[in-house]
Design an enzyme around this catalytic site. Structure first.
Site, PDB file in Angstrom:
ATOM      1  N   ASP A  10     -14.913   2.154  25.007  1.00  0.00           N
ATOM      2  CA  ASP A  10     -14.503   3.546  24.839  1.00  0.00           C
ATOM      3  C   ASP A  10     -15.649   4.240  24.114  1.00  0.00           C
ATOM      4  O   ASP A  10     -15.842   4.055  22.918  1.00  0.00           O
ATOM      5  CB  ASP A  10     -13.211   3.608  24.018  1.00  0.00           C
ATOM      6  CG  ASP A  10     -12.784   5.035  23.688  1.00  0.00           C
ATOM      7  OD1 ASP A  10     -13.495   5.991  24.076  1.00  0.00           O
ATOM      8  OD2 ASP A  10     -11.739   5.198  23.027  1.00  0.00           O
TER       9      ASP A  10
ATOM     10  N   LYS B  42     -16.246  15.884  23.519  1.00  0.00           N
ATOM     11  CA  LYS B  42     -17.107  15.679  22.365  1.00  0.00           C
ATOM     12  C   LYS B  42     -18.575  15.911  22.723  1.00  0.00           C
ATOM     13  O   LYS B  42     -19.201  16.824  22.218  1.00  0.00           O
ATOM     14  CB  LYS B  42     -16.861  14.293  21.780  1.00  0.00           C
ATOM     15  CG  LYS B  42     -15.384  14.111  21.405  1.00  0.00           C
ATOM     16  CD  LYS B  42     -15.044  12.777  20.872  1.00  0.00           C
ATOM     17  CE  LYS B  42     -13.546  12.573  20.740  1.00  0.00           C
ATOM     18  NZ  LYS B  42     -12.895  13.432  19.744  1.00  0.00           N
TER      19      LYS B  42
ATOM     20  N   TRP C 171      -8.414   4.462  16.944  1.00  0.00           N
ATOM     21  CA  TRP C 171      -8.480   4.571  18.395  1.00  0.00           C
ATOM     22  C   TRP C 171      -8.474   3.215  19.075  1.00  0.00           C
ATOM     23  O   TRP C 171      -7.856   3.033  20.128  1.00  0.00           O
ATOM     24  CB  TRP C 171      -9.685   5.411  18.812  1.00  0.00           C
ATOM     25  CG  TRP C 171      -9.513   6.840  18.413  1.00  0.00           C
ATOM     26  CD1 TRP C 171     -10.201   7.529  17.466  1.00  0.00           C
ATOM     27  CD2 TRP C 171      -8.527   7.749  18.919  1.00  0.00           C
ATOM     28  NE1 TRP C 171      -9.721   8.816  17.355  1.00  0.00           N
ATOM     29  CE2 TRP C 171      -8.698   8.980  18.233  1.00  0.00           C
ATOM     30  CE3 TRP C 171      -7.520   7.656  19.879  1.00  0.00           C
ATOM     31  CZ2 TRP C 171      -7.898  10.093  18.482  1.00  0.00           C
ATOM     32  CZ3 TRP C 171      -6.718   8.758  20.131  1.00  0.00           C
ATOM     33  CH2 TRP C 171      -6.912   9.964  19.438  1.00  0.00           C
TER      34      TRP C 171
END
Length: 361
Positions: free
Chosen positions: A173, A197, A103
């Site tokens: 992030d 999430k 990511w």
């Protein structure tokens, strides 16, 4: 609710059952108004109240200082990979990025479309099994910001600490570990987190941005991606993802009922410790991540023989333990144990893992 299973999906992930039940009860008729939240005008007093309560509860949970704006945006975290440099990286400037997994590399690749990127540190020399210490970093002298992913959902690598970058804005992030434990928001210039999430359903991203960083967007930045435009319009420059925003608010309220991030953090610490301790003591299962850098939210593990993967997953599904297959890029298994995945789910998984090891170990 006898058909409910234990869902270890990395995202979209499990939601608290109490939240789903409340949303179900309010689906057709929200608080006696005779319509669903999905049918409301986002400009109505009813939805404005929903939005304001959600923001208030999130601010309360994370102790967000007054000089930060909280934005409820569309597009998910992947859109933030472009939105961050469009807002914070001058055309001739440079931004520092930390590479700790898939990511963060996606964020790096996207940022390079808009300007100069310095990869200040990379976990590649450690096969992405450990985070390089700050003594190894090569930060720029004039970086517009420093970006990192606090938790890599695929590799299971997580920062248990906040980088020290001086006066340079720190951008994180936090899609997969926000709200999992207390954090000092004042250490950051900007935090963004995809909702699917620990916040709610997909389609929403929460961005927390310090006010002095607003108004820096490039002239070429699309209006919809300008943080200041979003802030000035209360995240309603256009029609926002109202249903996702509403559900996020229900999750925030549920989390406060559990005792907030301090209480859920203690539970999360116990959950991950229980699972890692079992894996470390096992002769069949293993986890390669350096112990100090192991994720609390995403626990990858491998079986000693890959031929056992399919029967392991088949047996897990029979027992209502779903979505344990690891990401296709790394293989193996992965148990994502976000806030809504309770200790009962972890205990059920451990019971099955012990049973499977007894039979196949």
């Amino acid at each position: 609710m006898s058909k409910r299973v234990f869902n270890f999906c990395a995202g979209p992930a499990a939601l608290p059952e109490a939240v789903l039940l409340r949303a179900q009860a309010e689906l057709l008729d929200w608080q006696g108004k005779g319509l669903s939240v999905m049918e409301m005008s986002h400009r109505s007093d009813e939805f404005t109240g929903i939005a304001e309560t959600a923001e208030h509860d999130l601010r309360d949970l994370l102790s967000i200082p007054d000089n930060y704006k909280v934005l409820f945006l569309q597009g998910g975290a992947s859109q933030q990979f472009a939105q961050v440099p469009l807002n914070l990286l001058p055309e001739e400037g440079i931004a520092d990025y930390l590479d700790t997994g898939i990511w963060s590399r996606k964020a790096i690749d996207e940022a390079r479309r808009f300007g100069n990127v310095n990869v200040a540190a990379s976990a590649k020399p450690y096969d992405y099994f450990a985070i390089p210490g700050q003594n190894e970093w090569q930060l720029s002298k004039n970086a517009a910001y420093v970006h990192y992913a606090s938790n890599e959902t695929i590799g299971g690598l997580e920062f248990g600490w906040i980088p020290e970058v001086g006066d340079v804005p720190l951008v994180a992030d936090m899609s997969s570990d926000i709200l999992s434990r207390p954090i000092d928001i004042s250490k950051f210039g900007l935090i963004y987190a995809g909702a699917q999430k620990n916040i709610g359903p997909s389609g929403l991203v929460v961005t927390i941005v310090r006010e002095d960083l607003l108004g820096r967007a490039r002239s070429s930045c699309p209006t919809m991606l300008d943080y200041k435009v979003a802030a000035d319009n209360g995240s309603m420059y256009n029609t926002p993802p109202t249903w996702s925003w509403y559900l996020a608010g229900l999750v925030f309220a549920w989390l406060k009922e559990q005792g907030g991030v301090e209480a859920i953090g203690r539970i999360n610490q116990l959950k991950q410790r229980k699972l890692y301790d079992f894996i470390d003591a096992s002769g069949l299962y293993s986890n390669p991540i350096a112990k100090n850098d192991r994720s609390w939210m995403n626990v990858p593990f491998r079986l000693a023989d890959e031929k056992l993967d399919k029967p392991f997953l088949a047996g897990a599904e029979v027992r209502g333990l779903l979505n344990l297959k690891g990401h296709r890029s790394v293989g193996g298994m992965r148990a994502s144990i976000y806030n809504a995945v309770g200790m009962d789910a972890v205990d059920a998984l451990l019971g099955y893992m012990a049973e499977f090891e007894k039979e196949h170990g």
